[in-house]
Design a protein around this motif. Structure first.
Motif, PDB file in Angstrom:
ATOM      1  N   ASP A  33      11.914  11.629  11.386  1.00 12.43           N
ATOM      2  CA  ASP A  33      11.456  10.372  11.975  1.00 12.43           C
ATOM      3  C   ASP A  33      11.546   9.250  10.937  1.00 12.43           C
ATOM      4  O   ASP A  33      10.856   9.270   9.918  1.00 12.43           O
ATOM      5  CB  ASP A  33      10.015  10.531  12.465  1.00 12.43           C
ATOM      6  CG  ASP A  33       9.585   9.313  13.279  1.00 12.43           C
ATOM      7  OD1 ASP A  33      10.291   8.289  13.249  1.00 12.43           O
ATOM      8  OD2 ASP A  33       8.522   9.404  13.936  1.00 12.43           O
ATOM      9  N   THR A  34      12.381   8.264  11.199  1.00 13.88           N
ATOM     10  CA  THR A  34      12.575   7.160  10.245  1.00 13.88           C
ATOM     11  C   THR A  34      11.290   6.374  10.025  1.00 13.88           C
ATOM     12  O   THR A  34      10.958   5.973   8.905  1.00 13.88           O
ATOM     13  CB  THR A  34      13.665   6.211  10.770  1.00 13.88           C
ATOM     14  OG1 THR A  34      14.852   6.946  11.015  1.00 13.88           O
ATOM     15  CG2 THR A  34      13.936   5.089   9.770  1.00 13.88           C
ATOM     16  N   THR A  35      10.523   6.147  11.080  1.00 13.25           N
ATOM     17  CA  THR A  35       9.261   5.393  10.965  1.00 13.25           C
ATOM     18  C   THR A  35       8.275   6.092  10.042  1.00 13.25           C
ATOM     19  O   THR A  35       7.620   5.461   9.207  1.00 13.25           O
ATOM     20  CB  THR A  35       8.616   5.215  12.353  1.00 13.25           C
ATOM     21  OG1 THR A  35       9.543   4.560  13.222  1.00 13.25           O
ATOM     22  CG2 THR A  35       7.332   4.377  12.245  1.00 13.25           C
ATOM     23  N   ALA A  36       8.194   7.436  10.176  1.00 17.01           N
ATOM     24  CA  ALA A  36       7.273   8.190   9.323  1.00 17.01           C
ATOM     25  C   ALA A  36       7.680   8.097   7.862  1.00 17.01           C
ATOM     26  O   ALA A  36       6.847   7.941   6.967  1.00 17.01           O
ATOM     27  CB  ALA A  36       7.218   9.651   9.770  1.00 17.01           C
ATOM     28  N   VAL A  37       8.989   8.161   7.601  1.00 12.69           N
ATOM     29  CA  VAL A  37       9.478   8.076   6.224  1.00 12.69           C
ATOM     30  C   VAL A  37       9.138   6.719   5.620  1.00 12.69           C
ATOM     31  O   VAL A  37       8.662   6.612   4.492  1.00 12.69           O
ATOM     32  CB  VAL A  37      10.999   8.320   6.180  1.00 12.69           C
ATOM     33  CG1 VAL A  37      11.548   8.014   4.787  1.00 12.69           C
ATOM     34  CG2 VAL A  37      11.315   9.761   6.567  1.00 12.69           C
ATOM     35  N   THR A  79       6.719   4.666   6.532  1.00 11.42           N
ATOM     36  CA  THR A  79       5.259   4.568   6.352  1.00 11.42           C
ATOM     37  C   THR A  79       4.806   5.266   5.076  1.00 11.42           C
ATOM     38  O   THR A  79       4.029   4.723   4.285  1.00 11.42           O
ATOM     39  CB  THR A  79       4.532   5.185   7.557  1.00 11.42           C
ATOM     40  OG1 THR A  79       4.926   4.499   8.750  1.00 11.42           O
ATOM     41  CG2 THR A  79       3.012   5.073   7.384  1.00 11.42           C
ATOM     42  N   VAL A  80       5.304   6.482   4.865  1.00 11.59           N
ATOM     43  CA  VAL A  80       4.944   7.230   3.660  1.00 11.59           C
ATOM     44  C   VAL A  80       5.403   6.486   2.409  1.00 11.59           C
ATOM     45  O   VAL A  80       4.685   6.388   1.408  1.00 11.59           O
ATOM     46  CB  VAL A  80       5.538   8.651   3.711  1.00 11.59           C
ATOM     47  CG1 VAL A  80       5.348   9.357   2.380  1.00 11.59           C
ATOM     48  CG2 VAL A  80       4.890   9.455   4.838  1.00 11.59           C
ATOM     49  N   LEU A 105       2.079   1.170  -2.297  1.00 10.78           N
ATOM     50  CA  LEU A 105       0.755   0.554  -2.377  1.00 10.78           C
ATOM     51  C   LEU A 105      -0.150   1.300  -3.357  1.00 10.78           C
ATOM     52  O   LEU A 105      -0.913   0.687  -4.107  1.00 10.78           O
ATOM     53  CB  LEU A 105       0.105   0.505  -0.994  1.00 10.78           C
ATOM     54  CG  LEU A 105       0.680  -0.524  -0.015  1.00 10.78           C
ATOM     55  CD1 LEU A 105       0.041  -0.365   1.359  1.00 10.78           C
ATOM     56  CD2 LEU A 105       0.449  -1.936  -0.539  1.00 10.78           C
ATOM     57  N   PHE A 106      -0.084   2.627  -3.323  1.00 16.59           N
ATOM     58  CA  PHE A 106      -0.910   3.422  -4.227  1.00 16.59           C
ATOM     59  C   PHE A 106      -0.523   3.166  -5.679  1.00 16.59           C
ATOM     60  O   PHE A 106      -1.388   2.995  -6.546  1.00 16.59           O
ATOM     61  CB  PHE A 106      -0.758   4.910  -3.893  1.00 16.59           C
ATOM     62  CG  PHE A 106      -1.505   5.812  -4.825  1.00 16.59           C
ATOM     63  CD1 PHE A 106      -2.882   5.899  -4.773  1.00 16.59           C
ATOM     64  CD2 PHE A 106      -0.832   6.579  -5.780  1.00 16.59           C
ATOM     65  CE1 PHE A 106      -3.581   6.726  -5.636  1.00 16.59           C
ATOM     66  CE2 PHE A 106      -1.521   7.400  -6.644  1.00 16.59           C
ATOM     67  CZ  PHE A 106      -2.910   7.470  -6.571  1.00 16.59           C
ATOM     68  N   VAL A 107       0.791   3.101  -5.959  1.00 11.77           N
ATOM     69  CA  VAL A 107       1.249   2.829  -7.329  1.00 11.77           C
ATOM     70  C   VAL A 107       0.799   1.444  -7.764  1.00 11.77           C
ATOM     71  O   VAL A 107       0.326   1.246  -8.890  1.00 11.77           O
ATOM     72  CB  VAL A 107       2.784   2.959  -7.412  1.00 11.77           C
ATOM     73  CG1 VAL A 107       3.293   2.485  -8.773  1.00 11.77           C
ATOM     74  CG2 VAL A 107       3.197   4.413  -7.169  1.00 11.77           C
ATOM     75  N   TRP A 108       0.897   0.448  -6.855  1.00  7.77           N
ATOM     76  CA  TRP A 108       0.461  -0.914  -7.202  1.00  7.77           C
ATOM     77  C   TRP A 108      -1.038  -0.958  -7.477  1.00  7.77           C
ATOM     78  O   TRP A 108      -1.480  -1.619  -8.414  1.00  7.77           O
ATOM     79  CB  TRP A 108       0.806  -1.858  -6.053  1.00  7.77           C
ATOM     80  CG  TRP A 108       0.263  -3.247  -6.263  1.00  7.77           C
ATOM     81  CD1 TRP A 108       0.842  -4.272  -6.952  1.00  7.77           C
ATOM     82  CD2 TRP A 108      -0.992  -3.746  -5.788  1.00  7.77           C
ATOM     83  NE1 TRP A 108       0.038  -5.382  -6.932  1.00  7.77           N
ATOM     84  CE2 TRP A 108      -1.096  -5.091  -6.238  1.00  7.77           C
ATOM     85  CE3 TRP A 108      -2.024  -3.200  -5.026  1.00  7.77           C
ATOM     86  CZ2 TRP A 108      -2.201  -5.878  -5.939  1.00  7.77           C
ATOM     87  CZ3 TRP A 108      -3.124  -3.988  -4.724  1.00  7.77           C
ATOM     88  CH2 TRP A 108      -3.209  -5.311  -5.184  1.00  7.77           C
ATOM     89  N   TYR A 109      -1.824  -0.260  -6.658  1.00 10.03           N
ATOM     90  CA  TYR A 109      -3.279  -0.249  -6.848  1.00 10.03           C
ATOM     91  C   TYR A 109      -3.645   0.363  -8.205  1.00 10.03           C
ATOM     92  O   TYR A 109      -4.489  -0.167  -8.935  1.00 10.03           O
ATOM     93  CB  TYR A 109      -3.942   0.539  -5.723  1.00 10.03           C
ATOM     94  CG  TYR A 109      -5.429   0.709  -5.902  1.00 10.03           C
ATOM     95  CD1 TYR A 109      -6.309  -0.317  -5.610  1.00 10.03           C
ATOM     96  CD2 TYR A 109      -5.956   1.919  -6.375  1.00 10.03           C
ATOM     97  CE1 TYR A 109      -7.675  -0.168  -5.774  1.00 10.03           C
ATOM     98  CE2 TYR A 109      -7.323   2.080  -6.547  1.00 10.03           C
ATOM     99  CZ  TYR A 109      -8.172   1.021  -6.245  1.00 10.03           C
ATOM    100  OH  TYR A 109      -9.520   1.180  -6.425  1.00 10.03           O
ATOM    101  N   CYS A 110      -3.026   1.481  -8.544  1.00 14.88           N
ATOM    102  CA  CYS A 110      -3.300   2.117  -9.837  1.00 14.88           C
ATOM    103  C   CYS A 110      -2.951   1.180 -10.989  1.00 14.88           C
ATOM    104  O   CYS A 110      -3.697   1.073 -11.966  1.00 14.88           O
ATOM    105  CB  CYS A 110      -2.512   3.423  -9.962  1.00 14.88           C
ATOM    106  SG  CYS A 110      -3.077   4.723  -8.837  1.00 14.88           S
ATOM    107  N   TYR A 111      -1.832   0.471 -10.844  1.00 10.67           N
ATOM    108  CA  TYR A 111      -1.448  -0.471 -11.896  1.00 10.67           C
ATOM    109  C   TYR A 111      -2.452  -1.619 -12.001  1.00 10.67           C
ATOM    110  O   TYR A 111      -2.874  -2.009 -13.094  1.00 10.67           O
ATOM    111  CB  TYR A 111      -0.058  -1.020 -11.583  1.00 10.67           C
ATOM    112  CG  TYR A 111       0.338  -2.194 -12.454  1.00 10.67           C
ATOM    113  CD1 TYR A 111       0.735  -2.002 -13.776  1.00 10.67           C
ATOM    114  CD2 TYR A 111       0.307  -3.496 -11.950  1.00 10.67           C
ATOM    115  CE1 TYR A 111       1.088  -3.076 -14.582  1.00 10.67           C
ATOM    116  CE2 TYR A 111       0.654  -4.580 -12.742  1.00 10.67           C
ATOM    117  CZ  TYR A 111       1.042  -4.364 -14.051  1.00 10.67           C
ATOM    118  OH  TYR A 111       1.377  -5.425 -14.824  1.00 10.67           O
TER     119      TYR A 111
END
Length: 369
Positions: A57-61, A63-64, A70-76
């Motif tokens: 599913d392209t949409t799922a890919v 989204t992940v 976002l997680f990498v940006w938040y950690c930074y």
């Protein structure tokens, strides 16, 4: 020398055998068939893997992938953020000791201090602090504080003269000049059980008055008549280390109080002494979010506290709770033979200020903010 399958024909394993035989041509044919079968299986495996990727599913890919970014940006962002100078009372003790506080009193040197700022920019500063708190934690439970800050000017200017806090008014709190002992029952009982401990440490301190006019650690406050001395352990949310070391048991006692205000500028703990003939004129406290607790240590005749026009008397070993945002005054009209009036004063949270609001107010009114 021939290549032949080991045992029954298999697709995943071939073995090299040195078997001279008359039937070599036949064996070679069988080997070619088995090898062809192995290649077909490998090709089928690769094709299946490619098809699995295509069917994903392209949409799922997407989204992940976005969540991962976002997680990498938040950690930074969190990693590079500098911590704010918002610390506990124990940390402030060490900092204050290094700064060399004089006479046990903390003089504010910052023109941006919320507690000491009285100008039109105060509301904007408070709202900025509230936004910063909500950004770090949550807006949940901040309705009253937001309402109070938004309309602070109107509240302070339109309050009746009987109750008019000078700095911050939290709306929708029950209003009364005096509180019953049950308002903060646990802390009242703790203080009264330790009455003798606090009294003994005060008497040790008070002996120094025979050697000099104002011993180290004591503050003389302005009064129209008489003398009013205070010995602060916590002054506007900041511990006074030198004084705390002189009253170690009393200072440790503060840690066992559940509702003691110790992390914002509205929190104080001190010994307050009125000499005979002293008058503390009518004045207002800075806020209605606290109730002031007086534990009577020495209460001679002729001493009186008037809050909101209602007089009360102190009693030794008993706590008196009142809202000092009401107009209040104190008197000691006794004789010199009666000796001083002495109370241990500590600021407690108003019982109707919720836990989430207390945390936010500690942040908004942190010392030095």
């Amino acid at each position: 020398m021939v290549w032949a399958p080991l045992g029954p024909p298999r697709t995943d394993c071939l073995t090299l055998l040195h078997t001279p035989s008359k039937d070599s041509p036949k064996m070679s044919l069988e080997w070619l068939v088995a090898w062809s079968w192995s290649l077909d299986g490998l090709r089928d495996c690769i094709a299946t893997g490619i098809q699995s990727v295509r069917d994903c599913d392209t949409t799922a890919v997407i989204t992940v992938a976005c969540l991962l970014v976002l997680f990498v940006w938040y950690c930074y962002h969190v990693g590079r953020e500098q911590p704010r100078p918002y610390v506990s009372v124990n940390s402030l003790m060490q900092a204050a000791d290094a700064n060399g506080l004089q006479n046990g009193y903390v003089y504010c040197q910052s023109p941006e201090c919320v507690r000491c700022t009285h100008n039109e920019g105060l509301n904007q500063k408070l709202y900025h602090n509230l936004q910063e708190y909500a950004k770090r934690y949550s807006w949940s439970g901040m309705g009253r504080i937001h309402k109070g800050i938004r309309e602070q000017g109107r509240y302070l200017n339109s309050r009746p003269s009987i109750q008019k806090p000078e700095v911050f008014f939290l709306p929708d709190l029950p209003t009364t000049p005096y509180f019953s002992r049950d308002a903060q029952k646990h802390d009242v009982e703790v203080l009264e059980r330790n009455f003798q401990t606090i009294l003994c440490e005060f008497e040790t301190l008070y002996k120094a008055f025979s050697n000099c006019s104002l011993p180290q650690g004591w503050t003389m406050n302005s009064t129209p008549s008489g003398e009013w001395f205070t010995f602060y352990l916590v002054n506007q949310g900041v511990c006074v280390p030198r004084n705390c070391r002189k009253c170690p048991r009393t200072y440790r006692l503060l840690g066992s109080l559940r509702t003691c205000i110790g992390n914002n500028v509205f929190g104080n703990a001190c010994i307050s002494v009125l000499s005979p003939g002293t008058v503390i004129t009518e004045h207002y406290g800075p806020t209605n979010i606290r109730i002031r607790c007086h534990l009577g240590l020495k209460t001679p005749n002729g001493c009186e506290l008037v809050v909101g026009g209602e007089p009360q008397c102190w009693a030794e070993g008993r706590c008196l709770l009142f809202d000092d945002s009401f107009l209040h005054a104190a008197f000691h009209e006794g004789s010199a033979e009666d000796g001083p009036r002495v109370v241990f004063m500590v600021d407690l949270w108003h019982p109707n200020v919720a836990a989430a609001e207390r945390q936010a107010l500690d942040f908004i009114f942190a010392p030095g903010r």
